[in-house]
Design a protein around this motif. Structure first.
Motif: not given
Length: 289
Positions: A226-233, A165-172
């Motif tokens: 995962i996205f909230d905690i890692s501040n992934t937009d 999820m961290l990888k996909l969240g950074a790429d998409r």
């Protein structure tokens, strides 16, 4: 003193056991490479048991490619069933206890309540079936066993949902995540700590136990965490399982009741989101190095 050998040492849980053992100051634990400790090679296993003389073996080796297992039945059964059987035979011959790690996938996942250890196991995938067969073989061969069922395992090691999820969240820009499969994530570091605490207790109490982190969530809400905690937009949209068909059927509801393991061993289990925060901090620390 316990003498512990970990099989499947290079996998996610094996690496977590190594990390936790170091933190706890446990030195009598050994992590032989798979080439020297292949659970499908009875002769090699015999040599490992003769060399290390374990009081406990931990089986972290497993075929976990859930969808691929539907077409790769023979290999999945060899690793998940025959491998567990081989370990149980060696443990019996050498007077060792076995910790067999299993899965929530042994259940059909159609109950409205958290699953207890005595609920009927009715797997709906080859992965779940072969893991159940491994459980059954261990129980039939070796009375001195701990079968520990866990779910949705993740950590800073190996490939898992959090890292994906961290990888996909950074790429998409946006992601669609299944929202109608409900269970509980498990930080593999927490599971590793619980396993070592059970062994250290040294009081027997053999049998089947459930272990996951506390709480209940869906894959969608897990991803949101995962996205909230890692501040992934990244924009996330909930979808039904029917909108994302897979080769293997997953349990719709596989929340497990942990009362037995908590009562028997006095284990305190962290809430899933609290452990997720710890894991993401670890990942961020690793990525900064």
């Amino acid at each position: 003193m316990e003498n512990i050998v970990v099989f499947g040492a290079s996998g996610q849980l094996g690496q977590c056991l190594k990390k936790v053992a170091a933190i706890k100051g446990i030195t009598s634990i050994f992590f032989p490479p798979e080439a020297e400790a292949n659970i499908l090679d009875a002769d090699l296993l015999g040599k490992v048991f003769e060399q290390y003389k374990p009081t406990h073996a931990i089986n972290c080796a497993a075929y976990t490619a859930v969808d691929k297992a539907e077409d790769d039945i023979d290999l999945a059964r060899k690793i998940n069933k025959t491998g567990a059987e081989n370990l149980a035979i060696q443990c019996k011959a050498h007077g060792a206890a076995l910790v067999q790690v299993s899965t929530d996938f042994v259940f059909k996942g159609n109950t409205p309540y958290p699953l207890v250890e005595d609920d009927i196991a009715e797997p709906i995938s080859i992965y779940g079936l072969t893991k159940l067969e491994g459980e059954q073989d261990v129980a039939a061969i070796l009375p001195e066993h701990y079968i520990i069922r866990t779910s949705w395992l993740y950590s800073e090691f190996a490939n898992n949902f959090v890292k994906t999820m961290l990888k996909l969240g950074a790429d998409r820009d946006e992601l669609k995540i299944i929202a109608d499969q409900v269970g509980t994530p498990t930080y593999a570091i927490d599971l590793a700590s619980a396993i070592l605490d059970i062994i250290a207790a040294g009081e027997g109490n053999y049998g089947i136990y459930h272990y996951s982190n506390e709480g209940v969530t869906s894959w969608y809400d897990f991803a949101k965490g995962i996205f909230d905690i890692s501040n992934t937009d990244v924009k996330t949209y909930p979808i039904r399982t029917s909108e994302y068909p897979t080769r293997a059927i997953r349990p719709a509801f596989s929340v497990m009741d942990k009362s037995r393991i908590k009562k028997t061993f006095g284990i305190s289990i962290p809430y899933w989101r609290d452990s997720l925060i710890v894991c993401i901090k670890e990942l961020e620390s690793i990525n900064k190095i």
